[in-house]
Design an enzyme around this catalytic site. Sequence first.
Site, PDB file in Angstrom:
ATOM      1  N   GLU A  35      22.236  80.454 -90.277  1.00 51.28           N
ATOM      2  CA  GLU A  35      21.475  79.237 -89.952  1.00 51.28           C
ATOM      3  C   GLU A  35      22.215  78.386 -88.925  1.00 51.28           C
ATOM      4  OE1 GLU A  35      18.504  78.728 -90.469  1.00 51.28           O
ATOM      5  OE2 GLU A  35      18.010  80.066 -92.132  1.00 51.28           O
ATOM      6  N   LEU A  78      28.287  81.292 -77.876  1.00 47.17           N
ATOM      7  CA  LEU A  78      27.230  80.631 -78.665  1.00 47.17           C
ATOM      8  C   LEU A  78      27.129  79.142 -78.333  1.00 47.17           C
ATOM      9  CD1 LEU A  78      27.607  82.178 -82.237  1.00 47.17           C
ATOM     10  CD2 LEU A  78      25.583  82.281 -80.797  1.00 47.17           C
ATOM     11  N   TYR A 118      18.182  70.247 -93.202  1.00 51.40           N
ATOM     12  CA  TYR A 118      17.607  71.567 -92.929  1.00 51.40           C
ATOM     13  C   TYR A 118      18.509  72.693 -93.435  1.00 51.40           C
ATOM     14  CZ  TYR A 118      16.449  75.937 -90.876  1.00 51.40           C
ATOM     15  OH  TYR A 118      16.192  77.261 -90.751  1.00 51.40           O
ATOM     16  N   ASP A 136      12.719  72.696 -90.173  1.00 53.57           N
ATOM     17  CA  ASP A 136      13.304  72.721 -88.825  1.00 53.57           C
ATOM     18  C   ASP A 136      12.181  72.572 -87.794  1.00 53.57           C
ATOM     19  OD1 ASP A 136      12.022  75.162 -88.750  1.00 53.57           O
ATOM     20  OD2 ASP A 136      13.741  76.295 -87.997  1.00 53.57           O
ATOM     21  N   CYS A 201      -3.390  84.599 -87.384  1.00 56.58           N
ATOM     22  CA  CYS A 201      -2.758  83.687 -88.350  1.00 56.58           C
ATOM     23  C   CYS A 201      -3.471  83.710 -89.698  1.00 56.58           C
ATOM     24  CB  CYS A 201      -2.741  82.263 -87.808  1.00 56.58           C
ATOM     25  SG  CYS A 201      -1.916  81.105 -88.925  1.00 56.58           S
TER      26      CYS A 201
HETATM   27  N1  ADE Z   1      15.423  80.407 -87.282  1.00 61.57           N
HETATM   28  C1  ADE Z   1      16.104  79.537 -88.049  1.00 61.57           C
HETATM   29  N2  ADE Z   1      16.351  80.061 -89.250  1.00 61.57           N
HETATM   30  C2  ADE Z   1      15.842  81.309 -89.256  1.00 61.57           C
HETATM   31  C3  ADE Z   1      15.778  82.350 -90.204  1.00 61.57           C
HETATM   32  N3  ADE Z   1      16.339  82.195 -91.407  1.00 61.57           N
HETATM   33  N4  ADE Z   1      15.148  83.473 -89.863  1.00 61.57           N
HETATM   34  C4  ADE Z   1      14.609  83.592 -88.651  1.00 61.57           C
HETATM   35  N5  ADE Z   1      14.621  82.664 -87.723  1.00 61.57           N
HETATM   36  C5  ADE Z   1      15.224  81.521 -88.008  1.00 61.57           C
END
Ligand code: ADE
Length: 362
Positions: A35, A78, A118, A136, A201
């Site tokens: 995350e 990153l 989050y 998020d 969807c």
């Molecule tokens: N973006 C943020 N968290 C994520 C997750 N757990 N899986 C895929 N995309 C993400």
Amino acid sequence: MLEQIVRPLLTWYDEHARSLPWREEPTPYRVWVSEIMLQQTRVEAVRPYFERFLQALPDVRALSACPEDELLKLWEGLGYYNRARNLKRATQIIVEEYDGQFPADYEALLGLPGIGSYTGGAIASIAFGIPVPAVDGNVLRVLSRLMASYDDILKQSVKRDFERRIQEIIPRERAGDFTQALIEIGALVCVPNGKAKCAKCPLASLCRARALGVVDELPRKKKPKERRIEERTVLVLREGSRVAIRKRPPKGLLAGLYELPNVEGKMTEREVLETLRRWGLAPLRILPLADAKHVFSHVEWHMSGYAVSLEETDDMEESGLLFIEAEETQERYPIPAAFAAYAGYMNITLGQEKYEEEKVHV
Ligand code: ADE
């Protein structure tokens, strides 16, 4: 109404979830690292970093003992390197306070460096199955559209409102899957920039934005206007026991309040003295004061200041300033906090007088 999304969303997730390395084995450590990496970086870019990071530092203890240079090397590319430093700080706390085990407690998670609502919600729900929201950008977009909400999703109050709504519907028996399903549908189907795939969807029939034909207008993000920076020079003008204030214009910033006289720009002592003479005043002594800053919603004042003692003259009235006893300002004249740093100087005396006063006090 939101309650109705739970079943179709989970059914869709069971069929369409991508296979991602952090999903295979959702331990708290793996969920957390993924995350944090995913906060500013796309899933495909994160994959190789994640695998390499987990190989080098497979658990909390390994990360807590990793020299900073090595850690930053693993993170290289990153960006946002404070995220990596916070990871290490958090593991040190987990080792010291929780015996190396992530606390299975939402509030305790929020207490760790770098973990906000989050990330805390993601770890709690995905790794521990605790039914708490993880909202998020993906989730904000999905919910804005489902509810046809034009609320500004950059506002904390809106995020908290959405978190409350998720809290009400998150299924206890599948909290982690629900969190991931919301993120996943935002990443794969309910995507931004006019590319939403509404035909695919599972929530299309429940979606208010779709019914109203406004999917591409949402979510609404009001760009915070950049604040203008204004340099100002603030003057604490004293004549005997009186100080100068002035009423601000009836319109605009701080309308109608009283202020310490001030001029645009960062002035030198010489410029201040010239200005005061132009105002018809007779400066005797000048002393620079500390700089100060005040932030309004659309403008920032970066202030420098001077204290000036003035000689009493006949035409002080013409300066447009109001000379009043210092104590009176506090009682009668509202002076905004922007001047707080300088209002404190209003009782000071300058130069020789100051020494004399100190002697009296001693
Ligand atoms: N973006 C943020 N968290 C994520 C997750 N757990 N899986 C895929 N995309 C993400």
